[in-house]
Design an enzyme around this catalytic site. Structure first.
Site, PDB file in Angstrom:
ATOM      1  CB  CYS A  56      -1.989 -11.690  -3.508  1.00  0.00           C
ATOM      2  SG  CYS A  56      -2.533 -10.707  -4.932  1.00  0.00           S
ATOM      3  CG  ASP A  63      -0.528 -10.149   0.629  1.00  0.00           C
ATOM      4  OD1 ASP A  63       0.487  -9.731   0.054  1.00  0.00           O
ATOM      5  OD2 ASP A  63      -1.621 -10.310   0.059  1.00  0.00           O
ATOM      6  CB  SER A  80      -6.861 -14.684  23.566  1.00  0.00           C
ATOM      7  OG  SER A  80      -6.496 -15.608  24.560  1.00  0.00           O
ATOM      8  CG  HIS A  97      -3.418  -5.961   2.070  1.00  0.00           C
ATOM      9  ND1 HIS A  97      -3.060  -7.278   1.906  1.00  0.00           N
ATOM     10  CD2 HIS A  97      -2.383  -5.250   1.585  1.00  0.00           C
ATOM     11  CE1 HIS A  97      -1.866  -7.353   1.354  1.00  0.00           C
ATOM     12  NE2 HIS A  97      -1.435  -6.125   1.135  1.00  0.00           N
ATOM     13  CD  GLU A  98      -7.263  -2.556   0.515  1.00  0.00           C
ATOM     14  OE1 GLU A  98      -6.486  -1.689   0.083  1.00  0.00           O
ATOM     15  OE2 GLU A  98      -7.268  -3.732   0.091  1.00  0.00           O
TER      16      GLU A  98
END
Length: 165
Positions: A56, A63, A80, A97-98
Site C-alpha cells: 500500500c 497487499d 514465463s 491495486h488499480e
C-alpha cells in the site's frame, strides 16, 4: 514443425538459470520475450499468478492478490520465468491495486505488442473490502479493439461469491 532452434532462444537468459537474482524493487527490464511460431492463428495464452504481492503506498502494508493475465499474441510472447521474476519485483513497490494492474498491462504491451491483453487482479480484503481491478487493451483499429470494449463491458456480469479469499 520442428522444435525451437538454439538461435531462437538466445535472448532467453532466465529460464534454466539457477543463479537468478530476485529483485525486490519494481523492474520491467527483467521481462523477456520469444517469437510466436503461430502468428497466423488467434489463440489465448493465460497466466494464473496466485501469489502477487505489493505494498500500500500510504500505509506500507502488504497487499496480496491472484492475478490473471490473458493475451492473444502477435509476434512476441512473454517468457514465463521472466514474468514470475517481474511480478516478484512488485514485492516492495508501493502503489494502489488499480495502478499495479495497469502498470503490468502497459509493460506487457510494450514488451510484446499483443493483439489483445487483459489483466485482472483479485486482491484479498483489507478493511473488509476486496478490490478486483480489471484492465484490457485491443490493438486500435482492429477487431481486437472492439473485443476489448465488449469484454470490458461484460467482464463481471456474473460476479463470484466472495467468501474469504
Amino acid at each position: 514443425m520442428s522444435g525451437r532452434q538454439k538461435e531462437e532462444l538466445q535472448d532467453i537468459t532466465l529460464l534454466g538459470n539457477q543463479n537468478n537474482k530476485y529483485l525486490y524493487e519494481y523492474d520491467k527490464t527483467i521481462l523477456e520475450s520469444f517469437d510466436n511460431k503461430h502468428q497466423g492463428r488467434d489463440y489465448f495464452v493465460k497466466f494464473n499468478c496466485p501469489e502477487f504481492t505489493s505494498l500500500c503506498p500510504i500505509t506500507g502494508q502488504p497487499d496480496f492478490a491472484a492475478i490473471y493475465i490473458s493475451y492473444i499474441p502477435n509476434i512476441k510472447m512473454v517468457e514465463s520465468k521472466s514474468l514470475k521474476l517481474y511480478l516478484f519485483s512488485f514485492r516492495n513497490h508501493g502503489d494502489f491495486h488499480e495502478d499495479c494492474m495497469n502498470i503490468i498491462m502497459n509493460d506487457l504491451i510494450e514488451l510484446m505488442d499483443p493483439h489483445y491483453i487483459e489483466v485482472w487482479g483479485k486482491f484479498t480484503p483489507r478493511g473488509g473490502i476486496s478490490i478486483d481491478p480489471y484492465t484490457n487493451y485491443g490493438r486500435p483499429g482492429t477487431k481486437y479493439e472492439e473485443m476489448a470494449s465488449y469484454r470490458l463491458m461484460n467482464h463481471d456480469l456474473y460476479p463470484e461469491t466472495i467468501t474469504n479469499r
